[in-house]
Design an enzyme around this catalytic site. Structure first.
Site, mmCIF file in Angstrom:
data_model
loop_
_atom_site.group_PDB
_atom_site.id
_atom_site.type_symbol
_atom_site.label_atom_id
_atom_site.label_comp_id
_atom_site.label_asym_id
_atom_site.label_seq_id
_atom_site.Cartn_x
_atom_site.Cartn_y
_atom_site.Cartn_z
ATOM 1 C CD GLU A 113 0.551 -5.552 2.309
ATOM 2 O OE1 GLU A 113 -0.385 -5.990 3.003
ATOM 3 O OE2 GLU A 113 0.623 -4.354 1.957
ATOM 4 C CG ASP B 84 2.874 -16.780 -4.984
ATOM 5 O OD1 ASP B 84 2.918 -15.616 -4.547
ATOM 6 O OD2 ASP B 84 3.436 -17.141 -6.040
ATOM 7 C CG ASP C 18 -0.196 0.017 2.535
ATOM 8 O OD1 ASP C 18 0.948 -0.457 2.583
ATOM 9 O OD2 ASP C 18 -0.754 0.525 3.532
ATOM 10 C CG HIS D 72 -1.386 -7.241 -1.169
ATOM 11 N ND1 HIS D 72 -2.625 -7.369 -1.750
ATOM 12 C CD2 HIS D 72 -1.395 -6.029 -0.550
ATOM 13 C CE1 HIS D 72 -3.352 -6.285 -1.486
ATOM 14 N NE2 HIS D 72 -2.625 -5.456 -0.759
HETATM 15 O O1 9MR Z 1 1.914 -6.312 9.923
HETATM 16 C C1 9MR Z 1 0.629 -5.921 10.388
HETATM 17 C C2 9MR Z 1 0.034 -7.044 11.197
HETATM 18 O O2 9MR Z 1 0.799 -7.273 12.360
HETATM 19 C C3 9MR Z 1 -1.419 -6.745 11.539
HETATM 20 O O3 9MR Z 1 -1.985 -7.895 12.142
HETATM 21 C C4 9MR Z 1 -2.187 -6.361 10.280
HETATM 22 C C5 9MR Z 1 -3.645 -6.032 10.545
HETATM 23 O O4 9MR Z 1 -3.770 -4.885 11.280
HETATM 24 O O5 9MR Z 1 -1.566 -5.271 9.665
HETATM 25 C C6 9MR Z 1 -0.260 -5.547 9.235
HETATM 26 O O6 9MR Z 1 0.282 -4.417 8.653
HETATM 27 C C7 9MR Z 1 -0.206 -4.012 7.384
HETATM 28 C C8 9MR Z 1 -0.630 -2.562 7.539
HETATM 29 O O7 9MR Z 1 -1.735 -2.475 8.364
HETATM 30 C C9 9MR Z 1 -0.850 -1.861 6.209
HETATM 31 N N1 9MR Z 1 0.265 -2.018 5.327
HETATM 32 C C10 9MR Z 1 0.602 -3.424 5.098
HETATM 33 C C11 9MR Z 1 0.932 -4.132 6.382
HETATM 34 C C12 9MR Z 1 1.317 -5.595 6.144
HETATM 35 O O8 9MR Z 1 0.282 -6.387 5.687
#
Ligand code: 9MR
Length: 567
Positions: A545, A536, A166, A488
């Protein structure tokens, strides 16, 4: 789905002089004969498997294959058992010596506010600058707070790294990532191979400025973190889009409104910790920058102490992640450790020694991440000379060793050994990041004791990430016979648009997550065992991601492993 093997190996390489283990999936309860073949198909070693029964984390019936006795460097080996054969792999240290730089190269790709130039990344990955106020971008130069906050100012928060797939920029996650890249350097400078991290090692615009490239890359993020500071000293938790954008969307194509979320104590302490760390690292390299960072750190630390419980809104998850954290004891400890190590001042020292986490109390077999940062303070206190009593520093080091021993004990009974255990036995979002971080605990235990078993544990973890796992993936893009291809990401979205690239080499996928937190995971993986909750697929954002914090963990451990791989 992709082919799953019955003989699971590190698809990249085993390192000469170290133990070499693989996993056979088989219901048989008796030992089987394995053969190691070279690239010409000639059998060069044979042996017997050891049946281990059903493995808890994967549900697979497994046997251990130990081919450590064979130690001849080469490429294209395979292990076979009956009609089953592994993906090919090398016996060589070369891949690790490349991965150390590829994992660090990730960060240049993630830079915001600057063109990503073909001369550094090749035409495939080049792209225009994102979020510099060129239409359709709204720009990060003049960003207001969310309308409900009425903060009365705007900030220029250009730059930094995009968090992940993102286009959000989050202080609590950017902070630990910059810290870990800087710690990779700081550890190497103090007790490792600093020359391998000198100037000219990365393909980035600053590659010939006389400053180690790894510092130039981290500075791109540190400068951004400083910009997130509000006039009162507190630090904004994050800046991101008002709404989630579609896949794919390149940064310069993002037309969403950008907003600052409220300041938070966690973000303030993150910035204080990283800015204090930066102040000592740049002290002689760029004194003016070091002074600026230290002044910002002091102001932030004081603001956090005056506002000790300003929690980021856990529901602020539209258009960006929430990154909310209700436990701040660890952030206070980490920030105090950095402030004290850099300044030697008694007030910060009192905050370190008075913390309930002092002397390694936050280390455990789950590990550390953006919400659990206490061990970062311990790493600094254990590595960087400071004025604490020698027996206290020894106690911190002993905590790393004790935690490493827990990991090794658990790994000894696993079919696919990985240093990581949640209290409830699940795997969470970003499990690969936790595994890489826990590998760094094993690495530090080796640094502190010299014991071979901890070094071996680090490489076992690396083998898991590079293919010795129940889904037969190398979780590092571009590495191994079956690497993840569809991470992702809004630019590396080849699965959706064939004119776009797959991830460049050296990006770490988040990995298995038993909580199935996206629609693809929910559809495909009901009832999966923890290490098998993976696919994947680009839409599987809770599994696949890539992020700055997972890649900083990979970079730390790949640099350590390269250093410890011999000539
Ligand atoms: O790494 C984060 C994980 O520990 C949380 O459980 C999750 C849900 O809140 O969010 C992950 O972080 C994401 C972030 O919110 C937005 N950018 C991508 C991050 C990785 O997926």
């Amino acid at each position: 789905g992709a082919p799953t093997k019955k003989v699971q190996v590190d698809q990249v390489a085993y390192v000469p002089g170290l133990p070499k283990h693989a996993t056979l999936v088989s219901d048989t309860t008796t030992a089987q004969t394995w053969s190691l073949k070279n690239s010409a198909g000639t059998t060069v070693a044979t042996g017997q498997t050891t049946p281990k029964g059903v493995d808890t984390l994967s549900g697979d019936p497994v046997h251990l294959i130990d081919f450590s006795s064979y130690d001849t460097a080469g490429t294209g080996y395979t292990l076979t058992v009956g009609a089953e054969s592994s993906f090919p792999f090398d016996i060589s240290a070369d891949a690790m010596k490349k991965l150390r730089y590829d994992s660090l190269a990730f960060f240049y790709h993630q830079r915001s506010g600057v063109e990503i130039q073909a001369q550094y990344v090749g035409a495939t990955y080049a792209r225009p600058a994102g979020h510099v106020n060129v239409a359709p971008n709204q720009g990060d130069n003049n960003v207001p707070c969310r309308s409900d906050l009425n903060c009365g100012y705007t900030l220029d928060v250009r730059g930094g790294w995009y968090d992940a797939g993102d286009h959000g920029k989050y202080v609590v996650n950017g902070g630990i990532s910059a810290w870990q890249v800087l710690n990779t350097y700081e550890r190497a400078k103090l007790i490792g191979d600093a020359a391998a991290l000198g100037d000219g090692k990365l393909s980035i615009p600053e590659q010939a400025n006389g400053v180690p490239d790894v510092l130039d890359e981290a500075r791109w993020e540190v400068e951004f973190l400083l910009k997130m500071q509000a006039p009162d000293g507190m630090v904004h938790h994050k800046i991101h889009d008002a709404n989630w954008t579609a896949l794919p969307t390149l940064p310069h194509q993002d037309s969403q409104v950008r907003r600052l979320s409220a300041t938070s104590t966690a973000a303030t302490l993150n910035m204080a910790a990283v800015a204090a760390q930066a102040a000592r690292i740049w002290k002689t390299i760029d004194p003016a920058f070091a002074d600026k960072a230290l002044a910002a750190a002091k102001k932030a630390y004081a603001a956090a102490k005056a506002n000790p419980n300003k929690i980021a809104d856990p529901n602020d998850g539209t258009g960006g992640g929430a990154y909310s954290d209700t436990t701040l004891t660890d952030e206070f400890y980490w920030a105090a450790a950095e402030m004290y190590t850099t300044t030697g001042e008694t007030s910060y020292r009192a905050d370190v020694t008075g913390s309930s986490l002092y002397k390694g109390q936050s280390l455990n077999d789950r590990g550390y991440d953006w919400g659990a940062t206490g061990p970062l303070g311990d790493i600094t206190l254990a590595l960087v000379p400071n004025g604490l009593p020698a027996q206290d520093v020894a106690a911190i080091k002993a905590a790393f060793v004790a935690t490493a021993d827990k990991h090794l004990n658990q790994m000894a009974s696993q079919g696919y050994p990985a240093p990581y255990r949640e209290p409830d036995g699940t795997y969470v979002w970003g499990s690969n990041g936790l595994i890489a971080n826990n590998a760094s605990v094993l690495a530090l235990a080796h640094d502190f004791t010299g014991a071979a078993k901890y070094r071996e544990g680090v490489f076992q973890a690396m083998h898991y990430l590079l293919g010795r796992n129940p889904v037969s993936y190398s979780y590092v893009s571009g590495y191994g016979e079956q690497p993840v291809k569809n991470v992702h990401h809004r630019h590396w979205a080849n699965q959706l648009d064939q004119t776009l690239p797959i991830a460049p080499p050296g990006a770490l996928s988040g990995g298995p997550n038993s909580a199935l937190q996206d629609p693809v995971a929910t559809r495909l993986l009901q009832g999966c065992k923890p290490q098998k909750c993976f696919v994947d697929h680009i839409e599987a954002y809770s599994l696949n991601e890539v992020t700055v914090n997972w890649n900083s963990a990979l970079a730390w451990i790949a640099n350590w492993a390269a250093e410890k791989s011999g000539p």
